[in-house]
Design a protein around this motif. Structure first.
Motif, mmCIF file in Angstrom:
data_model
loop_
_atom_site.group_PDB
_atom_site.id
_atom_site.type_symbol
_atom_site.label_atom_id
_atom_site.label_comp_id
_atom_site.label_asym_id
_atom_site.label_seq_id
_atom_site.Cartn_x
_atom_site.Cartn_y
_atom_site.Cartn_z
ATOM 1 N N LEU A 103 0.883 -1.157 0.000
ATOM 2 C CA LEU A 103 0.000 0.000 0.000
ATOM 3 C C LEU A 103 0.921 1.207 0.000
ATOM 4 O O LEU A 103 1.796 1.326 0.858
ATOM 5 C CB LEU A 103 -0.882 0.001 1.257
ATOM 6 N N ARG A 104 0.743 2.082 -0.998
ATOM 7 C CA ARG A 104 1.623 3.249 -1.119
ATOM 8 C C ARG A 104 0.823 4.532 -1.015
ATOM 9 O O ARG A 104 -0.333 4.583 -1.432
ATOM 10 C CB ARG A 104 2.349 3.230 -2.468
ATOM 11 N N GLU A 105 1.479 5.544 -0.484
ATOM 12 C CA GLU A 105 0.902 6.873 -0.463
ATOM 13 C C GLU A 105 1.703 7.754 -1.398
ATOM 14 O O GLU A 105 2.931 7.822 -1.312
ATOM 15 C CB GLU A 105 0.931 7.475 0.942
ATOM 16 N N ILE A 106 1.017 8.410 -2.314
ATOM 17 C CA ILE A 106 1.652 9.330 -3.255
ATOM 18 C C ILE A 106 0.836 10.613 -3.243
ATOM 19 O O ILE A 106 -0.355 10.597 -3.574
ATOM 20 C CB ILE A 106 1.721 8.741 -4.683
ATOM 21 N N ALA A 107 1.470 11.685 -2.841
ATOM 22 C CA ALA A 107 0.822 13.006 -2.801
ATOM 23 C C ALA A 107 -0.509 12.965 -2.055
ATOM 24 O O ALA A 107 -1.501 13.539 -2.500
ATOM 25 C CB ALA A 107 0.654 13.557 -4.208
ATOM 26 N N GLY A 108 -0.532 12.237 -0.948
ATOM 27 C CA GLY A 108 -1.731 12.171 -0.122
ATOM 28 C C GLY A 108 -2.781 11.178 -0.591
ATOM 29 O O GLY A 108 -3.816 11.038 0.042
ATOM 30 N N ASN A 109 -2.527 10.481 -1.699
ATOM 31 C CA ASN A 109 -3.458 9.475 -2.212
ATOM 32 C C ASN A 109 -2.924 8.084 -1.917
ATOM 33 O O ASN A 109 -1.710 7.859 -1.967
ATOM 34 C CB ASN A 109 -3.651 9.638 -3.722
ATOM 35 N N LEU A 110 -3.828 7.142 -1.634
ATOM 36 C CA LEU A 110 -3.421 5.773 -1.330
ATOM 37 C C LEU A 110 -3.659 4.865 -2.526
ATOM 38 O O LEU A 110 -4.713 4.927 -3.172
ATOM 39 C CB LEU A 110 -4.180 5.252 -0.118
ATOM 40 N N TYR A 111 -2.663 4.011 -2.788
ATOM 41 C CA TYR A 111 -2.701 3.062 -3.892
ATOM 42 C C TYR A 111 -2.356 1.685 -3.361
ATOM 43 O O TYR A 111 -1.292 1.489 -2.758
ATOM 44 C CB TYR A 111 -1.686 3.452 -4.984
ATOM 45 N N GLN A 112 -3.254 0.736 -3.587
ATOM 46 C CA GLN A 112 -3.042 -0.644 -3.153
ATOM 47 C C GLN A 112 -2.709 -1.490 -4.365
ATOM 48 O O GLN A 112 -3.507 -1.582 -5.300
ATOM 49 C CB GLN A 112 -4.305 -1.182 -2.472
ATOM 50 N N ASN A 113 -1.548 -2.120 -4.365
ATOM 51 C CA ASN A 113 -1.185 -3.020 -5.450
ATOM 52 C C ASN A 113 -1.653 -4.436 -5.118
ATOM 53 O O ASN A 113 -1.527 -4.889 -3.979
ATOM 54 C CB ASN A 113 0.324 -3.019 -5.684
ATOM 55 N N VAL A 114 -2.183 -5.105 -6.146
ATOM 56 C CA VAL A 114 -2.657 -6.474 -6.009
ATOM 57 C C VAL A 114 -2.048 -7.288 -7.151
ATOM 58 O O VAL A 114 -2.192 -6.926 -8.317
ATOM 59 C CB VAL A 114 -4.200 -6.545 -6.071
ATOM 60 N N LEU A 115 -1.357 -8.350 -6.792
ATOM 61 C CA LEU A 115 -0.805 -9.274 -7.787
ATOM 62 C C LEU A 115 -1.923 -10.244 -8.152
ATOM 63 O O LEU A 115 -2.434 -10.964 -7.288
ATOM 64 C CB LEU A 115 0.401 -10.028 -7.224
ATOM 65 N N ILE A 116 -2.313 -10.235 -9.420
ATOM 66 C CA ILE A 116 -3.422 -11.064 -9.884
ATOM 67 C C ILE A 116 -2.905 -12.055 -10.916
ATOM 68 O O ILE A 116 -2.183 -11.690 -11.833
ATOM 69 C CB ILE A 116 -4.534 -10.194 -10.518
ATOM 70 N N GLN A 117 -3.298 -13.307 -10.742
ATOM 71 C CA GLN A 117 -3.015 -14.322 -11.751
ATOM 72 C C GLN A 117 -4.315 -14.557 -12.520
ATOM 73 O O GLN A 117 -5.361 -14.834 -11.923
ATOM 74 C CB GLN A 117 -2.550 -15.630 -11.116
ATOM 75 N N ASP A 118 -4.251 -14.417 -13.851
ATOM 76 C CA ASP A 118 -5.456 -14.615 -14.651
ATOM 77 C C ASP A 118 -5.691 -16.103 -14.904
ATOM 78 O O ASP A 118 -4.918 -16.959 -14.463
ATOM 79 C CB ASP A 118 -5.401 -13.795 -15.948
ATOM 80 N N GLN A 119 -6.759 -16.407 -15.613
ATOM 81 C CA GLN A 119 -7.138 -17.799 -15.867
ATOM 82 C C GLN A 119 -6.111 -18.547 -16.719
ATOM 83 O O GLN A 119 -6.025 -19.767 -16.657
ATOM 84 C CB GLN A 119 -8.516 -17.851 -16.533
ATOM 85 N N ALA A 120 -5.304 -17.815 -17.499
ATOM 86 C CA ALA A 120 -4.268 -18.436 -18.333
ATOM 87 C C ALA A 120 -2.958 -18.617 -17.566
ATOM 88 O O ALA A 120 -1.996 -19.136 -18.116
ATOM 89 C CB ALA A 120 -4.039 -17.604 -19.588
ATOM 90 N N GLY A 121 -2.912 -18.145 -16.333
ATOM 91 C CA GLY A 121 -1.702 -18.291 -15.522
ATOM 92 C C GLY A 121 -0.764 -17.101 -15.583
ATOM 93 O O GLY A 121 0.290 -17.117 -14.956
ATOM 94 N N LYS A 122 -1.112 -16.071 -16.328
ATOM 95 C CA LYS A 122 -0.274 -14.881 -16.442
ATOM 96 C C LYS A 122 -0.522 -13.964 -15.245
ATOM 97 O O LYS A 122 -1.641 -13.825 -14.770
ATOM 98 C CB LYS A 122 -0.597 -14.142 -17.741
ATOM 99 N N HIS A 156 -0.407 -10.197 -13.309
ATOM 100 C CA HIS A 156 -0.631 -8.777 -13.551
ATOM 101 C C HIS A 156 -0.581 -8.061 -12.208
ATOM 102 O O HIS A 156 -0.947 -8.635 -11.185
ATOM 103 C CB HIS A 156 -2.014 -8.524 -14.164
ATOM 104 N N ILE A 157 -0.158 -6.817 -12.228
ATOM 105 C CA ILE A 157 -0.259 -5.968 -11.041
ATOM 106 C C ILE A 157 -1.412 -4.998 -11.285
ATOM 107 O O ILE A 157 -1.383 -4.220 -12.244
ATOM 108 C CB ILE A 157 1.032 -5.156 -10.777
ATOM 109 N N LEU A 165 -0.480 -2.556 -14.240
ATOM 110 C CA LEU A 165 0.937 -2.253 -14.391
ATOM 111 C C LEU A 165 1.682 -3.480 -14.879
ATOM 112 O O LEU A 165 1.213 -4.607 -14.673
ATOM 113 C CB LEU A 165 1.525 -1.795 -13.047
ATOM 114 N N PRO A 166 2.836 -3.297 -15.490
ATOM 115 C CA PRO A 166 3.623 -4.467 -15.884
ATOM 116 C C PRO A 166 3.998 -5.277 -14.649
ATOM 117 O O PRO A 166 4.441 -4.730 -13.644
ATOM 118 C CB PRO A 166 4.882 -3.871 -16.529
ATOM 119 N N ALA A 167 3.758 -6.568 -14.712
ATOM 120 C CA ALA A 167 4.084 -7.445 -13.583
ATOM 121 C C ALA A 167 5.501 -7.973 -13.758
ATOM 122 O O ALA A 167 5.937 -8.257 -14.876
ATOM 123 C CB ALA A 167 3.112 -8.611 -13.521
ATOM 124 N N PRO A 168 6.209 -8.112 -12.656
ATOM 125 C CA PRO A 168 7.530 -8.734 -12.745
ATOM 126 C C PRO A 168 7.358 -10.197 -13.104
ATOM 127 O O PRO A 168 6.293 -10.778 -12.904
ATOM 128 C CB PRO A 168 8.085 -8.584 -11.322
#
Length: 133
Positions: free
Chosen positions: A84-103, A105-106, A126-129
């Protein structure tokens, strides 16, 4: 010594507040993801911020947008909360998601506190590592 204890107490209080905030944000996102999995677009729409609700006007249009534009969010195979990141007073929660094909995503969720709880202002993929098994 009193100053040290006062600072320590303040820091612990802030830490607990951030943890509670983080848990509430994650609960909002998870509730929306579960609603998508059940194709309950009406419920999923309730977690969207009023600005998103104004754009799509109704749960059906919102659901169509998610199905077509964010299939990994509509039907995640799995997901894991990241930072969970704060940028300029706004909160952003990153979620690592695996799709049905196994790929992987962030999904970066922009969040907003409202009198009715946390709402999702936007989601950006976002581009996932590279993630291996």
């Amino acid at each position: 010594m009193r100053q040290f204890l006062a600072v320590l107490t303040f820091c612990l209080g802030v830490g607990f507040a951030v943890q509670a905030e983080n848990a509430d944000i994650q609960a909002t996102i998870e509730s929306q993801l579960r609603a998508f999995l059940a194709d309950d677009f009406e419920q999923a729409f309730t977690y969207a911020d009023e600005s998103i609700q104004r754009i799509f006007q109704n749960p059906e249009r919102f659901g169509e947008m998610v199905e077509n534009g964010f299939p990994m969010v509509h039907r995640p195979n799995s997901y894991e909360f990241q930072e969970l990141r704060e940028i300029a007073g706004n909160l952003y929660q990153n979620v690592l998601i695996q799709d049905q094909a196994g790929k992987f995503h962030i999904a970066e969720y922009a969040m907003r506190a409202t009198p009715d709880g946390w709402k999702i202002r936007a989601v950006q993929i976002l581009p996932a590592p590279d993630v291996g098994v």
